[in-house]
Design an enzyme around this catalytic site. Sequence first.
Site: not given
Ligand SMILES: *Cc1c(COP(=O)(O)O)cnc(C)c1O
Length: 384
Positions: A54, A107, A179, A204
């Site tokens: 961890r 998101y 982000d 992604k």
């Molecule tokens: C998918 C996404 C998230 C969240 O990520 P997860 O891996 O699904 O928890 C946050 N910000 C954006 C822009 C996303 O597309």
Amino acid sequence: MSDQHLHQSFETRAIHAGNTADPLTGAVVPPIYQVSTYKQDGVGGLRGGYEYSRSANPTRTALEENLAALESGRRGLAFASGLAAEDCLLRTLLAPGDHVVIPNDAYGGTFRLFAKVVQRWGVDFSVADTSDLASVRGAVNDRTKVIWVETPSNPLLGITDIAAVADVARTAGAKLVVDNTFASPYLQQPLALGADVVVHSLTKYMGGHSDVVGGALVTADETLGEELAYHQNAMGAVAGPFDSWIVLRGIKTLAVRMDRHSENAGKVAEMLTQHPKVTQVLYPGLPEHPGHEIAAKQMRAFGGMISFRVTGGEEAAVEVCNRAKLFTLGESLGGVESLIEHPGRMTHASVAGSALEVPADLVRLSVGIENADDLLADLREALG
Ligand SMILES: *Cc1c(COP(=O)(O)O)cnc(C)c1O
């Protein structure tokens, strides 16, 4: 990251940073260290600095060093999901009584985290149009600790001037969080533009193959990096060794994938602007997009995400999603395969009725790296 990678170009860092040959066998990619604990040479005698997975695991360390190098930061941390990364960040930076500025397009899960979880702990937020500096300044108050930006934004593909909002954040004494999931570090480098922390859903473009869920935080501030690492271990939502390995593998082709995603999306956006059943195309690569100039300034290319609105309202938008064949109907984005979805009923159902509600006639595309002509033909067919 180690200074060794600072002078290298992005593509080279993507393949080499963190990917040092295995000291035991010389394996050219880091092995999957599927292990929880490590033998000590006498009490407290740690061989490689590893104690318990961890706290740290060698495969995760390889990914974390790679992430730091890609964002030109000094500390990268890998989590079980993007939202786990966001949760760790917010619980590190915020205390009851603090205030956060969040974007009016984000998101859905990020909004839900603020509205349903963080707010219960006594942190309130204001919603701003982060593409408008006056709106951001108007939302800031003397308790503001974080300004949150997503650019390009999800699902409306709005563009925020990162350097300009970084100035607002500095003046307010708040941290700027970007982000960077939609752009990826290949297309956009928020830390270099003045952001304090970059957030990723590794699920992604970074992973890139729709086969893993993961998240990341990267910062250039070593003190903040230490605090985040402390909380990562204290809260425990870490990326496992296999997930770390598969993300590292995906990242090696990030640059070539992003080039093709951007090229294909440019062609799709162009076709959609000509289509009689399309009323609006939201893509920062189009000269008529209100954020085009800023995107051209702060991004290498315009990415693979497109949203568009259709004549005939919600039913027509849903029909287009249902009729597409090569574009797979599904949530998520950023994989090599093209996806189509209806944000109002799918990814953004959780923001219905809020300031983040999206138009009902909106369709979102994650344009993959298939042959562009095949993609255009499928969309023409789906639009009817
Ligand atoms: C998918 C996404 C998230 C969240 O990520 P997860 O891996 O699904 O928890 C946050 N910000 C954006 C822009 C996303 O597309």
